[in-house]
Design an enzyme around this catalytic site. Structure first.
Site, PDB file in Angstrom:
ATOM      1  N   CYS A  84      44.089  49.385  33.671  1.00 59.54           N
ATOM      2  CA  CYS A  84      42.869  48.508  33.439  1.00 59.54           C
ATOM      3  C   CYS A  84      41.960  48.770  32.295  1.00 59.54           C
ATOM      4  O   CYS A  84      41.058  48.164  31.924  1.00 59.54           O
ATOM      5  CB  CYS A  84      42.073  48.798  34.623  1.00 59.54           C
ATOM      6  SG  CYS A  84      43.164  48.791  36.197  1.00 59.54           S
ATOM      7  N   ILE A 210      40.425  39.937  42.883  1.00 57.70           N
ATOM      8  CA  ILE A 210      41.560  39.636  42.177  1.00 57.70           C
ATOM      9  C   ILE A 210      41.210  38.512  41.217  1.00 57.70           C
ATOM     10  O   ILE A 210      40.714  37.570  41.792  1.00 57.70           O
ATOM     11  CB  ILE A 210      42.927  39.221  43.097  1.00 57.70           C
ATOM     12  CG1 ILE A 210      43.091  40.528  43.508  1.00 57.70           C
ATOM     13  CG2 ILE A 210      43.893  38.958  42.028  1.00 57.70           C
ATOM     14  CD1 ILE A 210      44.250  40.426  44.709  1.00 57.70           C
ATOM     15  N   LYS A 330      32.935  44.286  40.196  1.00 53.68           N
ATOM     16  CA  LYS A 330      32.541  43.866  41.755  1.00 53.68           C
ATOM     17  C   LYS A 330      32.243  42.639  41.791  1.00 53.68           C
ATOM     18  O   LYS A 330      32.815  41.870  42.606  1.00 53.68           O
ATOM     19  CB  LYS A 330      31.675  44.925  42.268  1.00 53.68           C
ATOM     20  CG  LYS A 330      31.186  44.610  43.525  1.00 53.68           C
ATOM     21  CD  LYS A 330      32.215  44.712  44.566  1.00 53.68           C
ATOM     22  CE  LYS A 330      31.864  44.479  45.802  1.00 53.68           C
ATOM     23  NZ  LYS A 330      32.246  43.022  46.031  1.00 53.68           N
ATOM     24  N   HIS A 334      37.485  41.069  37.849  1.00 52.85           N
ATOM     25  CA  HIS A 334      38.267  42.076  36.973  1.00 52.85           C
ATOM     26  C   HIS A 334      39.543  41.609  36.592  1.00 52.85           C
ATOM     27  O   HIS A 334      40.698  42.083  37.240  1.00 52.85           O
ATOM     28  CB  HIS A 334      38.384  43.193  37.830  1.00 52.85           C
ATOM     29  CG  HIS A 334      38.858  44.750  37.212  1.00 52.85           C
ATOM     30  ND1 HIS A 334      39.070  44.810  35.953  1.00 52.85           N
ATOM     31  CD2 HIS A 334      39.902  45.576  37.985  1.00 52.85           C
ATOM     32  CE1 HIS A 334      39.812  45.867  35.715  1.00 52.85           C
ATOM     33  NE2 HIS A 334      40.266  46.395  36.795  1.00 52.85           N
TER      34      HIS A 334
END
Ligand SMILES: [Zn+2]
Lengths: 388, 131
Positions: A84, A210, A330, A334
């Site tokens: 990430c 997702i 959040k 992401h």
């Protein structure tokens, strides 16, 4: 040493677009970044591009040249993979190359296509950021790993799920005006507490979604910006990177992120600032507990106090140190490989007054972007400042 | 996964699981007393390359745990299940807690290794059972 200027930034909407390839996403983000910068594509010396799961999600490796093509850039291109933190590490290398005079203009960014995998497929793909032999084969998932840290944090420093819920509520609130965010809807503490469990103590609303999306940033040397009269008031003045053992169980701490602390200290020293100078930050809140670990690692809050910061209003938009004014991972979303570069884009817009939430940081001169890989076995931190 | 892949063992790791199944679990110790898990040729703490297999303590203590409801496809039939990190002294290990309901798992619980299998895939899974 010369500063590195952020000449332009571009983001696609983050969200659910299973049919869009990463080349399509990055093409869109790069168009926006070039338009914002006024820099001609011909001047780009290199593309540094972050992506994590391309092989799994769209059967595509070797993203570098493909993305150069998608962006219309004739320049050598390299993919960065640090889970990430993929595009955070790409940004860091871009900064160092521009500083040492190797290049004058770099296109840096990242993209991720994830929703086409479905929840199970994406859970499996994200899990490979952990140690396959010792963690994944024992059934540990990515949310599960953060849940292990959350439980360890509660046991060591106190706090409860309700504290974490305030972080989710805050980040949804911040995303309300962000038209690129995946969720532009307010939630309440009770929504978080009553949501289905993913990996206890973390539930559905403790987790980032997702997402599909891309981010692109045009960075230039200070000399180039001045020579070409660019309007680029924001510079990346500090960069840092930290590392830690791969498996969570091999770490010295289960409820702290030393890699992020190392990256933060290095970035602050590099920029010549202290944590007290930081006006606001975009941090890697892939799970609510991750925001707690991040703001403590960045020394914005003492260890053990990050847990209550949102609940006490200290990190809300009108608080002393706003955290994740974009909505964070959040609520903004992401798309893994795009996240680090998207944070640079958000901080730049906030500092230059071009963000829907800029009013909350009107006098701010110093913002920080914190990007973490896996359970923070990788971390990059960048300090951005408004140039004098 | 092709047939060849699934038949290929992971050197170091599968031998360790074999040993654990026979109650001969071990850890790797370097001359400076750092513990680590195989497969490994170098001590990650100090870089020493002389690693010795020493007997793993019989029991460990759960330091943190979670109950996973949304698993990877390899554990679809197993969920919900508890995953924990247990401290065995020289090393900490991640494993699935078996022989006790997920809701009864707690920090401080004393456990021993028990190699179990995934209900979903039949593959071996490193587990912990209460002592
Ligand atoms: Zn050693």
């Amino acid at each position: 040493m010369s500063d590195v200027r952020v000449a332009g930034v571009g983001l696609t909407p983050f969200g659910n677009a299973p049919e869009r390839t990463s080349r399509d996403l990055f093409g869109e983000a790069s168009i926006a970044a070039f338009e914002d910068s006024g820099v001609p594509r011909d001047d780009v010396d290199a593309l540094l591009y972050g992506n994590f799961m391309g092989e799994l999600s769209e059967h595509q490796g070797h993203h570098g040249p493909l993305m150069a093509e998608a962006a219309g850039v004739r320049a050598p291109a390299t993919r960065y993979e640090s889970a990430c933190a993929s595009s955070g590490t790409a940004v860091r290398d871009a900064v160092m190359r521009l500083r040492n005079g190797e290049d004058d203009v770099i296109l840096v960014g990242g993209a991720e296509r994830m929703t086409n995998l479905g929840t199970a497929g994406a859970t499996e793909a994200l899990a490979i950021a952990a140690d396959d032999l010792w963690e994944v084969r024992a059934g540990m998932t990515f949310p599960g790993a953060y849940a292990l840290m959350a439980q360890a944090y509660f046991d060591e420093y106190g706090g409860e799920h309700e504290d974490l819920a305030h972080i989710a509520v805050k980040n949804h609130e911040n995303a309300l005006n962000n038209e690129k965010a995946q969720y532009q809807s307010a939630i309440e503490v009770s929504d978080v507490l009553e949501a289905p469990q993913v990996s206890s103590p973390l539930g559905l609303y403790d987790s980032c979604p997702i997402s599909d999306g891309a981010a692109a940033v045009v960075l230039t040397s200070e000399e180039y910006a001045e020579e070409h009269g660019l309007e680029a008031p924001v510079s990346i003045s500090g960069t840092g990177q930290g590392g830690d053992r791969m498996a969570l169980h091999d770490r010295e701490y289960l409820a702290r992120s030393p890699a992020a602390r190392e990256a933060g200290e290095e970035a602050y020293a590099d920029a010549g600032v202290e944590s007290a100078d930081v006006d606001f930050a975009e941090v890697h809140d892939c799970f609510t507990i991750a925001e707690v670990l991040a703001i403590e690692s960045l020394d914005l809050f003492p260890i053990g106090e990050g847990i209550s910061a949102a609940r006490d209003g200290r990190t809300t938009a009108d608080g002393e140190t706003p955290i994740n004014l974009s909505g964070g991972l959040k609520a903004k979303g992401h798309p893994v490989g795009a996240t680090g570069a998207s944070q640079i884009a958000e901080v730049t817009k906030l500092l230059s007054g071009n963000h829907p939430n800029s009013e909350f940081v009107e006098d701010a001169t110093t913002g920080v972007a914190h990007n973490a890989g896996g359970t923070v076995a990788s971390a990059t931190v960048h300090v951005l400042e408004v140039s004098e | 996964m092709s047939e060849t892949d699934s038949e290929t063992r992971d050197a170091g790791f599968d031998e360790w699981l074999d040993a654990a199944e026979e109650d001969r679990a071990y850890y790797l110790a370097c001359p400076n007393d750092h513990g680590s898990l195989p497969p490994r040729r170098v001590c990650p703490d100090c870089g020493a390359t002389e690693l010795e297999e020493l007997e793993l303590p019989e029991s460990g203590e759960i330091q943190t745990f979670t109950v996973t409801h949304v698993p990877t496809p390899a554990f679809e039939e197993d969920a919900p299940y508890a995953t924990a990190i247990a401290n065995f002294g020289p090393v900490r290990i991640t494993g699935q807690v078996v022989g006790i309901g997920p809701a009864d798992v707690e920090t401080g619980l004393e456990v021993e290794l028990e190699v179990t299998v995934s209900e979903t895939t039949g593959e071996r899974v490193l587990g912990f059972s209460p002592v």
